[in-house]
Design a protein around this motif. Structure first.
Motif, PDB file in Angstrom:
ATOM      1  N   LYS A   1      51.325 -25.859  20.716  1.00  0.00           N
ATOM      2  CA  LYS A   1      52.563 -26.107  21.467  1.00  0.00           C
ATOM      3  C   LYS A   1      53.792 -25.702  20.661  1.00  0.00           C
ATOM      4  N   ASP A   2      53.980 -26.319  19.516  1.00  0.00           N
ATOM      5  CA  ASP A   2      55.131 -25.926  18.694  1.00  0.00           C
ATOM      6  C   ASP A   2      54.737 -25.657  17.254  1.00  0.00           C
ATOM      7  N   THR A   3      53.451 -25.417  17.062  1.00  0.00           N
ATOM      8  CA  THR A   3      52.978 -25.082  15.714  1.00  0.00           C
ATOM      9  C   THR A   3      52.002 -23.923  15.798  1.00  0.00           C
ATOM     10  N   LEU A   4      51.713 -23.351  14.628  1.00  0.00           N
ATOM     11  CA  LEU A   4      50.648 -22.368  14.524  1.00  0.00           C
ATOM     12  C   LEU A   4      49.537 -22.960  13.675  1.00  0.00           C
ATOM     13  N   SER A   5      48.298 -22.656  14.055  1.00  0.00           N
ATOM     14  CA  SER A   5      47.194 -22.942  13.147  1.00  0.00           C
ATOM     15  C   SER A   5      46.890 -21.636  12.445  1.00  0.00           C
ATOM     16  N   VAL A   6      47.011 -21.643  11.130  1.00  0.00           N
ATOM     17  CA  VAL A   6      46.785 -20.428  10.356  1.00  0.00           C
ATOM     18  C   VAL A   6      45.680 -20.745   9.368  1.00  0.00           C
ATOM     19  N   GLY A   7      44.618 -19.969   9.417  1.00  0.00           N
ATOM     20  CA  GLY A   7      43.516 -20.316   8.536  1.00  0.00           C
ATOM     21  C   GLY A   7      42.690 -19.116   8.149  1.00  0.00           C
ATOM     22  N   VAL A   8      41.787 -19.371   7.232  1.00  0.00           N
ATOM     23  CA  VAL A   8      40.884 -18.321   6.788  1.00  0.00           C
ATOM     24  C   VAL A   8      39.554 -18.969   6.400  1.00  0.00           C
TER      25      VAL A   8
ATOM     26  N   GLU B   1      30.729 -15.900  -2.009  1.00  0.00           N
ATOM     27  CA  GLU B   1      31.636 -14.799  -2.344  1.00  0.00           C
ATOM     28  C   GLU B   1      32.843 -15.305  -3.118  1.00  0.00           C
ATOM     29  N   LEU B   2      33.333 -16.453  -2.680  1.00  0.00           N
ATOM     30  CA  LEU B   2      34.470 -17.047  -3.373  1.00  0.00           C
ATOM     31  C   LEU B   2      34.137 -17.297  -4.838  1.00  0.00           C
ATOM     32  N   SER B   3      32.963 -17.867  -5.056  1.00  0.00           N
ATOM     33  CA  SER B   3      32.647 -18.232  -6.438  1.00  0.00           C
ATOM     34  C   SER B   3      32.355 -16.975  -7.248  1.00  0.00           C
ATOM     35  N   ARG B   4      31.786 -15.941  -6.597  1.00  0.00           N
ATOM     36  CA  ARG B   4      31.527 -14.705  -7.333  1.00  0.00           C
ATOM     37  C   ARG B   4      32.848 -14.062  -7.775  1.00  0.00           C
ATOM     38  N   ARG B   5      33.837 -14.122  -6.873  1.00  0.00           N
ATOM     39  CA  ARG B   5      35.130 -13.514  -7.200  1.00  0.00           C
ATOM     40  C   ARG B   5      36.032 -14.482  -7.961  1.00  0.00           C
ATOM     41  N   GLY B   6      35.576 -15.685  -8.155  1.00  0.00           N
ATOM     42  CA  GLY B   6      36.392 -16.670  -8.872  1.00  0.00           C
ATOM     43  C   GLY B   6      37.659 -17.026  -8.125  1.00  0.00           C
ATOM     44  N   LEU B   7      37.579 -17.029  -6.810  1.00  0.00           N
ATOM     45  CA  LEU B   7      38.791 -17.267  -6.014  1.00  0.00           C
ATOM     46  C   LEU B   7      38.782 -18.643  -5.377  1.00  0.00           C
ATOM     47  N   ASN B   8      39.961 -19.155  -5.236  1.00  0.00           N
ATOM     48  CA  ASN B   8      40.184 -20.428  -4.570  1.00  0.00           C
ATOM     49  C   ASN B   8      40.567 -20.105  -3.122  1.00  0.00           C
ATOM     50  N   PRO B   9      40.009 -20.799  -2.143  1.00  0.00           N
ATOM     51  CA  PRO B   9      40.347 -20.457  -0.749  1.00  0.00           C
ATOM     52  C   PRO B   9      41.848 -20.556  -0.461  1.00  0.00           C
ATOM     53  N   ASN B  10      42.533 -21.456  -1.157  1.00  0.00           N
ATOM     54  CA  ASN B  10      43.984 -21.578  -0.939  1.00  0.00           C
ATOM     55  C   ASN B  10      44.707 -20.287  -1.305  1.00  0.00           C
ATOM     56  N   THR B  11      44.241 -19.654  -2.385  1.00  0.00           N
ATOM     57  CA  THR B  11      44.843 -18.393  -2.814  1.00  0.00           C
ATOM     58  C   THR B  11      44.669 -17.345  -1.725  1.00  0.00           C
ATOM     59  N   VAL B  12      43.490 -17.305  -1.147  1.00  0.00           N
ATOM     60  CA  VAL B  12      43.220 -16.324  -0.101  1.00  0.00           C
ATOM     61  C   VAL B  12      44.171 -16.559   1.070  1.00  0.00           C
ATOM     62  N   LEU B  13      44.346 -17.817   1.432  1.00  0.00           N
ATOM     63  CA  LEU B  13      45.222 -18.147   2.560  1.00  0.00           C
ATOM     64  C   LEU B  13      46.675 -17.789   2.246  1.00  0.00           C
TER      65      LEU B  13
ATOM     66  N   LYS C   1      47.808 -15.510   0.187  1.00  0.00           N
ATOM     67  CA  LYS C   1      47.954 -14.045   0.216  1.00  0.00           C
ATOM     68  C   LYS C   1      48.038 -13.567   1.650  1.00  0.00           C
ATOM     69  N   MET C   2      47.168 -14.113   2.483  1.00  0.00           N
ATOM     70  CA  MET C   2      47.135 -13.686   3.873  1.00  0.00           C
ATOM     71  C   MET C   2      48.461 -13.978   4.561  1.00  0.00           C
ATOM     72  N   LYS C   3      48.984 -15.179   4.295  1.00  0.00           N
ATOM     73  CA  LYS C   3      50.243 -15.573   4.943  1.00  0.00           C
ATOM     74  C   LYS C   3      51.390 -14.662   4.548  1.00  0.00           C
ATOM     75  N   ASN C   4      51.270 -14.022   3.383  1.00  0.00           N
ATOM     76  CA  ASN C   4      52.341 -13.166   2.908  1.00  0.00           C
ATOM     77  C   ASN C   4      52.157 -11.704   3.279  1.00  0.00           C
ATOM     78  N   HIS C   5      51.108 -11.414   4.049  1.00  0.00           N
ATOM     79  CA  HIS C   5      50.901 -10.036   4.472  1.00  0.00           C
ATOM     80  C   HIS C   5      52.076  -9.606   5.367  1.00  0.00           C
ATOM     81  N   PRO C   6      52.579  -8.373   5.147  1.00  0.00           N
ATOM     82  CA  PRO C   6      53.764  -7.941   5.915  1.00  0.00           C
ATOM     83  C   PRO C   6      53.583  -8.002   7.432  1.00  0.00           C
ATOM     84  N   ALA C   7      52.357  -7.881   7.899  1.00  0.00           N
ATOM     85  CA  ALA C   7      52.158  -7.927   9.343  1.00  0.00           C
ATOM     86  C   ALA C   7      52.229  -9.357   9.874  1.00  0.00           C
ATOM     87  N   LEU C   8      52.061 -10.326   8.991  1.00  0.00           N
ATOM     88  CA  LEU C   8      51.993 -11.721   9.438  1.00  0.00           C
ATOM     89  C   LEU C   8      53.237 -12.513   9.079  1.00  0.00           C
TER      90      LEU C   8
END
Lengths: 341, 281, 470
Positions: C270-277, C283-295, C297-304
Motif C-alpha cells: 500500500k505505502d511501502t515496498l518489500s525489497v528482498g533477495v 553460495e553465500l558461505s563459499r563467497r564469504g558474503l553476508n546476505p545483508n551486503t547482497v541486499l 548492493k542490490m538496493k544501490n543498483h542504478p536501475a533500482l
C-alpha cells in the motif's frame, strides 16, 4: 449555582520537611498560569509539623497556603492524603490542581480526581491556559510518544494534571513574607486508617538513578557480547555518567533492568546520551529522544538511531568505544589541570 | 492454616486492558480517537503481571481468579489468553454506551461490574497493572479503589504475606528511592509493577482451555449503570488537538571522509567536552 | 542466582509448602481441566500458509482440529511471501479478496536482468488483473496469516500459540508404528490426535525424526532477507507508473544476487515496498558474503535506486527457505502423519511460489484427512491419497518440471539478456497463475510462436530460456 471555582493549587509533596523538587517546579509554572488566568496561586501542604515547609511555599511565590497538620498524614499514605486533599478541595473549590507525576503524585491524583468526579491528565510535559474559556491546556505525549495530545477538562473542577519532573525549571526561592495560611482538619480517626507503613527501605543505588543523571552511555545488541558491554561502563566512568542499555542488551543479560532505557524502562532526558550499538527501535527512542545531545555509534548507516542523533558515527561500537574512552580520559586530565590553574 | 477445609480462600479479580502492541498507533484526525485497526493487540504487560500474581496467590492459598476487561468485542482475545494462563473465569464488559470512556468513566464501569460480581461471590483482592502502555495514565486502579472505598496499594513489587483469616495483606511498594512495606486490611486493591514476578509458561491444558473458553459478555443491560456517567458523555477529559513532537534538528555525521577512528574520537571529543564537563559539579 | 530460582525461594518463604497443599493445587487444576478436550482428530503443527489452510479446511469439514503455533500468533514468524496468488487462495478461501487484508492487486509483473550498471527489463501489464477474480496480490504475510487464523478459528479449529512441538507421540512397532499425537515443551504437554499434519516450515526436525526427511544441507536451503521500505505518499503510483491502488512486482536477476543462484525482488505494498533477495546458503558461505551486503548492493543498483529514494526502512526480516524442489520432496505421509508446505520442500524457487504451493498442499492434506476420518483409517495406506492428489495437481507437476533448473541457471545465466522481447510474450502466458501446469502453458506458447516463421530459428533458444525462467 455555586460560585465559579477559583485559584490554582499546587500539591506540595513533602515528607518530614523534605520537599520533592517537582513541587517547586510546579510553583514556578503555576505562577505563570495564575498570572495569565488572573487568579491566585496556592500551595497545599499535608503532613505533620509542617510550618517550615509552609513558609518555604511562600518563598516560591504562593499567594496563600492551604494546610492540614495531622500526625496521621506522616508518612504519606494514599488514604489519609486523599481524604485531606478532597476535603480541602470541597471546602475551597480550586479551579486547577497540579501535582508532580511522581510515585506519590500518581498514587494520590487518581484517588482525588475520582472522589471529586473530575478530569485528570497524567504526565503532562506542557501546560497552558485558554484565557477566554478558562481552560487548562494539558499537553502530554501519547501512544508511545509519537503524538502529543492536548487535553481539556470540561465542566468539572478542579481541572487536574500531574506533570513530569524536570519538565519545568526550578525557580529561585525569593525572600517573601508568609501570608494567608488556611488550615483544614483531617476528619479521620486512627482507627479509620486501614493501611499501615511498617518500614521504609532506602535502596540508594551506588551509581545513582538513571533518570536523574546528566550523562548516559547506553549499549545495545550491536556490542555483540557481554564482555564488550564493559566498554560502555568504562566510557560512562570516564565521563562521570551512568551506563544505560537497550532492551535487547538487558534481555541478553548483559546488564540489569534498572539500566534499561525506553518505553518499558526509564524515560531519561540527560544532557548527553551516547548510544553505542543501539539500532534505535521506536520503543527505545521514546525513552531517550529528549536528551540534549545524542551521539549515535552504529555500524549500520541506516539505523534509525541516526535520525535523532546530534552526532552520528558509522563505526563498530566495540572498536570505537575504547578509542573514544582514551580520548576522553586524556582531555579530562587536561581539563582538570586547566581548572586548577 | 488449613487449606483443605477450604474455610479461608481468596477470590481475586484482575482488571486487564487489551492494548495495541506497538507504538505505531495513529489517531483518527476526525474523531481524535485511537485507531486500532491493523495493530496487534496484547494484554497490557503490567496487567499480565497482575494476573500472574493473582494466579500465584490462588495457587498458594486457594480460591478463584476472575478476570474483567472493558473494551470492544475483540478484547475477548485477551480474556481467552488470560484463561490460557490459568484464570478461572473471564468477563468482558462491552457496550456501545461504554465507548469513548476516559479513566473516570472506565473506573465507574469496572466498579459497577465488580459490585455485580460481589453479589454472586465475595472478592477479597483486586489486582491491576500499574498503568496501561497505551494511555499511561495509572488512574483506573486508584479510581476503582476510591469508588469501592477500599485501601489502595500502588506500585506493588512484592506480596509479602496474605492472610485470608486475619483479613490482611502485607506488600512492598516501589518508591523512587527504595521501597516501603505496608500492611493493609482486606479487601484491598493493588496495582503492580513488572518486577513483582515472572510470567509463567502455563501448562498445555490451560492453553486448550483458553482456546475453548467462552468469555462471559456483560453489557449495560446487565450492569444498569447511570448513562450520564458512561462513554463520552461521562468523560470530563477530551483531546482538543494532537500533534507530533518536534523533530530534532538534522545531526552531523562525523568522519564520513574516511577519517581514522582516532581522528573521529578527537572530533567527537571536541564537540562534546565544552558542553559536558562542568568542573567540580 | 537466577531470577527464577530467587522467585521460587521467595514463594517457599512465603508459604510453607506441604503435601496437602500441593494436592489441593493439583485438584484445583484437574477441576479446571475437567471439561476440556483431551484428544483431537487432527493436530496441525505450525500456523503458516500450509497449516492454516489445512486447519481451516479440516475444521470446515467437521474435523476436531488443534493447531499449534510456536510464535505469538500465526503470522508472527511468517515474514516472507509478499505475493499471494488469487486462484489457489480462492480454492481454500472463496472470495477472500472481499475480506482479507491485502496490499495491492498486481497488474504488472516485471523482470529485470541486472548487469553492473545496466538493466534489461521485461514486463507484462494487464488491467484486467485489476478486476475480480484478480491474478495476484501483494500481502503482508503476518497480517494475512492472522486473518487466515481467524477464519480457521471461526470454522472451529482450536489454536494454541507460543508452544513448540518437541516430538511426535508414537505407538506400535515396525510397520505398525504410528503417530498418535504430539509432545510439546509445556507442562502436561502431550496431546493425542488421530493424525498429525507437519506444517512447520523448512528444516523440520520433527519430519527428520519421523524418518520422513533427511538432514538438509546448506545446498538445499536459501537465505532470504527483506526490508519493508516506506515511501512518500503517491510515490508508488508515480515511480511504478500505475494508477491508484494498483501494484507491480519486479523480479531481479543477474547482478541482483552478485551472480549467485537466487533472485531479488521488489513488490509494491500500500505505502511501502518489500525489497528482498534470496540466495543459496552454500553460495553465500563459499563467497564469504553476508546476505545483508547482497541486499545493500542490490538496493544501490542504478536501475533500482530511483525507485527507493527517500524510502525509510521500517522493518527488516530474514528467513530460511528450502530451495531444493522436487528432488528434495520427502516422504509425504506415514501412519498417522502428513507433511505439507515448506516442510515438504514444496517450493518452486524459480517462480518464487512457496505460499500458494503450501496452501494447496495444506488443503489437499486436509481433504485426505477428511476422507480418512470417514473411513476411520489413518494408516499410511489411507493417507497415500495425499501424495496422489499432489501429483495430479500443478504442485508436483511444476516442481518436477523445474527439477534441473539449478544447474541451468548456473551455467547459462546470460540467456535472459538475449531475448527480452520473447520473454515478455512468454510472460503474458506464464505470469497468469491459474493452476494450469506451466508445461502445458509453454506448449501453447511454442505453438503460437512457431506459426511465425521468422521466429522459428530462435524458438529453440527461447525454449531453453523458458526452461530456465519460464
Amino acid at each position: 449555582m455555586a460560585e465559579h471555582p477559583l485559584g490554582i493549587w499546587v500539591y506540595i509533596e513533602q515528607e518530614k520537611g523534605q520537599v520533592a523538587p517537582v513541587s517547586w517546579e510546579l510553583m514556578g509554572e503555576g505562577r505563570r498560569l495564575a498570572d495569565k488566568l488572573g487568579t491566585s496561586l496556592s500551595g497545599v501542604v499535608l503532613g505533620h509539623q509542617i510550618d517550615k515547609v509552609i513558609n518555604r511555599v511562600f518563598a516560591y511565590g504562593a499567594d496563600s497556603v492551604y494546610a492540614i497538620d495531622d500526625p496521621l498524614l506522616e508518612p504519606y499514605r494514599n488514604q489519609t492524603h486523599s481524604h485531606g486533599l478532597v476535603q480541602l478541595c470541597r471546602d475551597h473549590q480550586p479551579e486547577i490542581l497540579l501535582m508532580g507525576a511522581t510515585t506519590t503524585g500518581r498514587d494520590l491524583s487518581g484517588s482525588v480526581a475520582t472522589q471529586l468526579a473530575t478530569g485528570l491528565t497524567a504526565d503532562c510535559t506542557e501546560l497552558d491556559i485558554d484565557v477566554e474559556k478558562r481552560k487548562l491546556l494539558q499537553t502530554r505525549p501519547a501512544f508511545g510518544g509519537n503524538i502529543l495530545a492536548t487535553i481539556l477538562c470540561r465542566d468539572r473542577w478542579p481541572q487536574m494534571a500531574t506533570v513530569r519532573p524536570r519538565v519545568f525549571p526550578e525557580p529561585e526561592a525569593q525572600k517573601a513574607p508568609s501570608s494567608t495560611v488556611v488550615r483544614g482538619k483531617l476528619s479521620l480517626q486512627p482507627k479509620d486508617v486501614t493501611v499501615e507503613v511498617i518500614k521504609r527501605i532506602n535502596e540508594e543505588r551506588k551509581e545513582g538513578y538513571l533518570d536523574g543523571t546528566d550523562i548516559i552511555v547506553a549499549g545495545g545488541r550491536g556490542l555483540g557480547t557481554k564482555e564488550n558491554f564493559q566498554l560502555v561502563h568504562n566510557l560512562a566512568q570516564a565521563l562521570g555518567g551512568m551506563a544505560g542499555a537497550s532492551r535487547p542488551a538487558v534481555e541478553s543479560g548483559w546488564i540489569s533492568y534498572s539500566h534499561q532505557v525506553g518505553q518499558t524502562g526509564y524515560s531519561v532526558r540527560p544532557k548527553l546520551y551516547i548510544a553505542a550499538g543501539i539500532s534505535g527501535a521506536i520503543q527505545h527512542l521514546v525513552g531517550m529522544q529528549n536528551a540534549e545531545i545524542i551521539v549515535a555509534i552504529n555500524k549500520d548507516p541506516d539505523a534509525p538511531i541516526f535520525r535523532v542523533a546530534t552526532y552520528g558515527i558509522i563505526a563498530d561500537a566495540a572498536e570505537f568505544l575504547p578509542i573514544f574512552t582514551e580520548e576522553v580520559k586524556k582531555r579530562m586530565e587536561g581539563k582538570a589541570v586547566t581548572a586548577k590553574a | 492454616m488449613n487449606i483443605m477445609e477450604g474455610a479461608f480462600v481468596i477470590n481475586i479479580a484482575v482488571c486487564l486492558k487489551q492494548v495495541p502492541d506497538t507504538s505505531e498507533v495513529r489517531l483518527d484526525p476526525k474523531t481524535n480517537t485511537l485507531k486500532r485497526e491493523g495493530i496487534p493487540s496484547i494484554i497490557n504487560p503490567y496487567d499480565a503481571h497482575a494476573l500472574e500474581e493473582a494466579l500465584t496467590l490462588r495457587d498458594q492459598v486457594g480460591g478463584q481468579v476472575i478476570v474483567l476487561s472493558m473494551g470492544p468485542p475483540q478484547a475477548v482475545q485477551s480474556l481467552k489468553k488470560a484463561i490460557s494462563y490459568g484464570a478461572d473465569r473471564a468477563i468482558l464488559l462491552t457496550d456501545r454506551v461504554f465507548a469513548g470512556s476516559d479513566t473516570l468513566a472506565t473506573s465507574y464501569i469496572l466498579t459497577g461490574a465488580l459490585q455485580k460480581l460481589m453479589q454472586e461471590e465475595p472478592i477479597d483482592l483486586i489486582l491491576c497493572g500499574k498503568q496501561a502502555i497505551d494511555g499511561d495514565t495509572a488512574q483506573v486502579g486508584p479510581g476503582i479503589a476510591s469508588r469501592l472505598g477500599w485501601p489502595l496499594l500502588t506500585y506493588v513489587s512484592k506480596v509479602e504475606k496474605i492472610s485470608p483469616q486475619a483479613r490482611e495483606i502485607m506488600v512492598h511498594r516501589k518508591l523512587e528511592e527504595g521501597r516501603e512495606v505496608l500492611r493493609a486490611s482486606l479487601p484491598a486493591l493493588l496495582t503492580v509493577v513488572k518486577e513483582i514476578n515472572e510470567i509463567r509458561y502455563a501448562p498445555l491444558p490451560d492453553l486448550i482451555r483458553g482456546a475453548t473458553y467462552a468469555v462471559e459478555i456483560w453489557n449495560n443491560e446487565d450492569l444498569h449503570l447511570d448513562p450520564t456517567q458512561l462513554g463520552l458523555k461521562g468523560s470530563p477529559t477530551w483531546v482538543s488537538k494532537t500533534g507530533t513532537p518536534p523533530l530534532r534538528e538534522k545531526g552531523e555525521m562525523l568522519g564520513k571522509d574516511q577519517a581514522s577512528s582516532a581522528q573521529i574520537a578527537s572530533l567527537l571529543a571536541e564537540r562534546l567536552i565544552p558542553d559536558i564537563v562542568v568542573p567540580n559539579r | 542466582m537466577s531470577q527464577k530460582n530467587k522467585k521460587k525461594q521467595d514463594i517457599a518463604l512465603a508459604k510453607e509448602s506441604s503435601p496437602s497443599k500441593d494436592k489441593a493445587m493439583k485438584d484445583k487444576k484437574l477441576e479446571r481441566w475437567a471439561s476440556i478436550p483431551h484428544e483431537f482428530e487432527a493436530i496441525v503443527v505450525g500456523g503458516g500458509p500450509a497449516g492454516l489452510s489445512a486447519a481451516y479446511t479440516l475444521a470446515k469439514g467437521g474435523v476436531k482440529t488443534l493447531l499449534i503455533e510456536r510464535g505469538d500468533f500465526p503470522g508472527s514468524k511468517n515474514v516472507m511471501g509478499g505475493v499471494l496468488y488469487s486462484y489457489p487462495t480462492a480454492q481454500v478461501f472463496p472470495d477472500f479478496w472481499k475480506k482479507a487484508p491485502l496490499e495491492r492487486p498486481i497488474i504488472e509483473q516485471r523482470a529485470y536482468l541486472l548487469a553492473e550498471d545496466s538493466a534489461i527489463t521485461a514486463g507484462f501489464k494487464d488491467n484486467r488483473f485489476f478486476e475480480e477474480p484478480y491474478n495476484n496480490f501483494t500481502v503482508f504475510r503476518g497480517r494475512f496469516d492472522k486473518w487466515m487464523a481467524g477464519e480457521a478459528m471461526e470454522a472451529g479449529a482450536l489454536l494454541v500459540s507460543e508452544t513448540v512441538v518437541t516430538d511426535l507421540l508414537y505407538e506400535g512397532e515396525g510397520t505398525g508404528k504410528k503417530v498418535v499425537g504430539v509432545i510439546t515443551n509445556r507442562e502436561e504437554g502431550t496431546v493425542r490426535g488421530h493424525v498429525v499434519l507437519l506444517c512447520e516450515g523448512a528444516n523440520s526436525i520433527l519430519a527428520q525424526r519421523a524418518g520422513l526427511q533427511e538432514d538438509l544441507s546448506p545446498g538445499d536451503l536459501a537465505c532470504a532477507v527483506k526490508e519493508v521500505i516506506k515511501l512518500p505518499k503517491g510515490a508508488i503510483e508515480e515511480r511504478f507508473n500505475v494508477e491508484k491502488g494498483q501494484g507491480v512486482t519486479i523480479e531481479l536477476l543477474g547482478e541482483a544476487t552478485l551472480g549467485m543462484f537466487g533472485m531479488g525482488w521488489i513488490y509494491t505494498n500500500k505505502d511501502t515496498l518489500s525489497v528482498g533477495v534470496g540466495v543459496m546458503i552454500n553460495e553465500l558461505s563459499r563467497r564469504g558474503l553476508n546476505p545483508n551486503t547482497v541486499l545493500e548492493k542490490m538496493k544501490n543498483h542504478p536501475a533500482l535506486r530511483p525507485l527507493l529514494v527517500e524510502g525509510e526502512t521500517v522493518e527488516y526480516l530474514a528467513k530460511i527457505i528450502p530451495e531444493g524442489g522436487y528432488k528434495q520432496v520427502p516422504k509425504l505421509y506415514s501412519n498417522g502423519v502428513l507433511v505439507c508446505g515448506d516442510t515438504a520442500m514444496l517450493v518452486n524457487g524459480v517462480h518464487r511460489e512457496g505460499s500458494n504451493l503450501a496452501m494447496t498442499s495444506g488443503k489437499m492434506a486436509a481433504e485426505t484427512v477428511i476422507e480418512a476420518k470417514a473411513k476411520g483409517d489413518f494408516s499410511a495406506e489411507a493417507l497415500k491419497r495425499y501424495k496422489e492428489r499432489l501429483e495430479d495437481s500443478f504442485v508436483l507437476k511444476d516442481l518436477k518440471k523445474y527439477q534441473n533448473v539449478s544447474g541451468l541457471m548456473q551455467t547459462n545465466p546470460h540467456f535472459f539478456t538475449v531475448y527480452p522481447n520473447m520473454a515478455r510474450q512468454a510472460a503474458q502466458e506464464l505470469f497468469t497463475v491459474n493452476n494450469v501446469p506451466k508445461k502445458e502453458k509453454q506448449k501453447k506458447i511454442i505453438r503460437d510462436i512457431r506459426k511465425k516463421r521468422s521466429l522459428t530459428q530462435i524458438a529453440g533458444d527461447l525454449y531453453r530460456i523458458w526452461r530456465t525462467f519460464g
